[in-house]
Design a protein around this motif. Structure first.
Motif, short mmCIF file in Angstrom:
data_model
loop_
_atom_site.label_atom_id
_atom_site.label_comp_id
_atom_site.label_asym_id
_atom_site.label_seq_id
_atom_site.Cartn_x
_atom_site.Cartn_y
_atom_site.Cartn_z
N LEU A 143 34.58 -21.95 -0.83
CA LEU A 143 33.75 -22.50 -1.75
C LEU A 143 33.20 -23.77 -1.34
CD1 LEU A 143 38.09 -23.68 -4.13
CD2 LEU A 143 35.77 -21.71 -4.39
N ARG A 147 30.40 -28.76 -4.33
CA ARG A 147 31.03 -29.03 -5.56
C ARG A 147 32.67 -29.30 -6.42
NH1 ARG A 147 28.04 -22.87 -7.67
NH2 ARG A 147 25.41 -23.47 -6.89
N LYS A 148 32.29 -28.89 -6.92
CA LYS A 148 33.96 -29.70 -7.29
C LYS A 148 34.88 -29.04 -8.02
CE LYS A 148 37.17 -32.64 -7.61
NZ LYS A 148 38.77 -32.65 -6.26
N TYR A 149 35.72 -28.36 -7.79
CA TYR A 149 36.67 -27.47 -8.00
C TYR A 149 38.05 -28.28 -8.54
CZ TYR A 149 33.02 -24.65 -6.35
OH TYR A 149 32.13 -23.98 -5.75
N GLU A 171 35.38 -25.02 -11.72
CA GLU A 171 34.00 -25.68 -11.17
C GLU A 171 33.97 -26.92 -12.15
OE1 GLU A 171 29.56 -25.46 -10.68
OE2 GLU A 171 30.74 -23.56 -9.95
N TYR A 172 34.72 -27.82 -11.48
CA TYR A 172 33.88 -29.26 -12.06
C TYR A 172 32.31 -28.93 -13.44
CZ TYR A 172 33.69 -33.64 -14.44
OH TYR A 172 33.06 -34.92 -15.57
N TRP A 231 35.77 -27.00 -17.27
CA TRP A 231 36.04 -26.41 -15.44
C TRP A 231 35.69 -24.53 -16.23
CZ3 TRP A 231 36.81 -29.17 -11.45
CH2 TRP A 231 37.66 -31.16 -11.45
N LYS A 234 36.01 -19.82 -11.48
CA LYS A 234 35.51 -19.59 -10.64
C LYS A 234 36.49 -18.26 -9.49
CE LYS A 234 32.82 -19.84 -6.82
NZ LYS A 234 31.23 -19.66 -6.96
#
Length: 271
Positions: A143, A147-149, A171-172, A231, A234
């Motif tokens: 990942l 990025r934020k997951y 993914e946010y 979100w 992904k």
């Protein structure tokens, strides 16, 4: 001016610790005395001089407005990096969506997992740093780190062929305008909690249309004011193989194929 809601002191202390600097080291870089810096960090400077505001803002590459009015400790590392790169999404007058998050010892964002037992409480605790801090965390090397997951459990058969009880990695999404037609997303709503759907943005109606992969479920619309988080899909993790098409879905597919064949025959020139 009422300064009770300003975060100047706590932000300075947080940002210094984030860079792992002592007060002496930071004071030297800012060309101020340690006594003055200590006064700033401990809230004893009720009216910070303009030159100090500008100097500290330039050093951290964060606007004075944000240094004063936003609790930076609640933004998470990704948001801070955005601010430092000039993406000032927290300007005065804008609506803020602050994402509670966790980081590892090197300030890298964790992937938090929402267990089934915590699913019901997520809609209430999604913005509570204490709630998020109690979630299990892990890292996946493939990942991207910028990025934020977060990982969410699935229930029911509305998103077949993704199996029930799988965990979906999302993914946010902060900018909901980036949502295209039927984008697979995990949506957190006030009324339904966590749902995994194909999402279409309906800006004129100020709503999102949510559709299941399983055609037995009818799509529905949710007002954007009732949506807490989105979100983007992904990946997913499951210990089950995807199920084959249900008999109803298979029949529907066969009917569509037959209709297509009939249409082709009707278009053929007569001998």
């Amino acid at each position: 001016m009422n300064t009770q809601n300003f975060f100047w002191a706590s932000n300075l202390k947080y940002l210094r610790n984030r860079k792992r600097l002592s007060q002496d080291e930071l004071a030297e870089r800012l060309s101020i005395t340690r006594v003055k810096l200590n006064a700033h960090e401990n809230g004893r400077s009720k009216n910070p001089p303009v030159e100090d505001l500008v100097r500290i803002s330039d050093f951290y590459k964060i606007s004075i407005d944000n240094l004063l009015k936003v609790d930076l400790s609640k933004l998470g590392e990704l948001k801070l990096r955005e601010l430092e790169s000039g993406n000032d999404v927290y300007a005065m007058g804008t609506k803020m969506r602050i994402l509670a998050t966790t980081v590892d010892k090197d300030n890298n964002e964790n992937v938090e997992m929402v267990p089934v037992k915590a699913k019901a409480g997520y809609a209430a605790g999604y913005g509570d740093p204490d709630f998020i801090a109690q979630l299990p965390v892990f890292n996946l090397p493939y990942l991207p780190k910028d990025r934020k997951y977060r990982m969410f459990p699935t229930t029911g058969d509305s998103m077949l062929p993704i199996p029930e009880n799988a965990y979906v990695i999302g993914e946010y999404l902060e900018d909901w305008h980036s949502i295209k037609g039927d984008m697979p997303c995990i949506v957190i709503t006030k009324n339904d909690g966590i749902v995994f759907k194909l999402v279409t943005n309906l800006p004129e109606q100020r709503a999102m249309r949510l559709k299941s992969l399983n055609t037995q479920y009818a799509p529905y619309e949710v007002h954007t004011g009732d949506i807490l988080e989105i979100w983007k899909f992904k990946n997913y993790i499951s210990d089950s193989l995807p199920e084959s098409e249900s008999s109803l879905q298979e029949i529907a597919r066969m009917v569509m194929e037959i209709k297509g064949d009939v249409k082709k025959l009707s278009l053929k020139p007569k001998a």
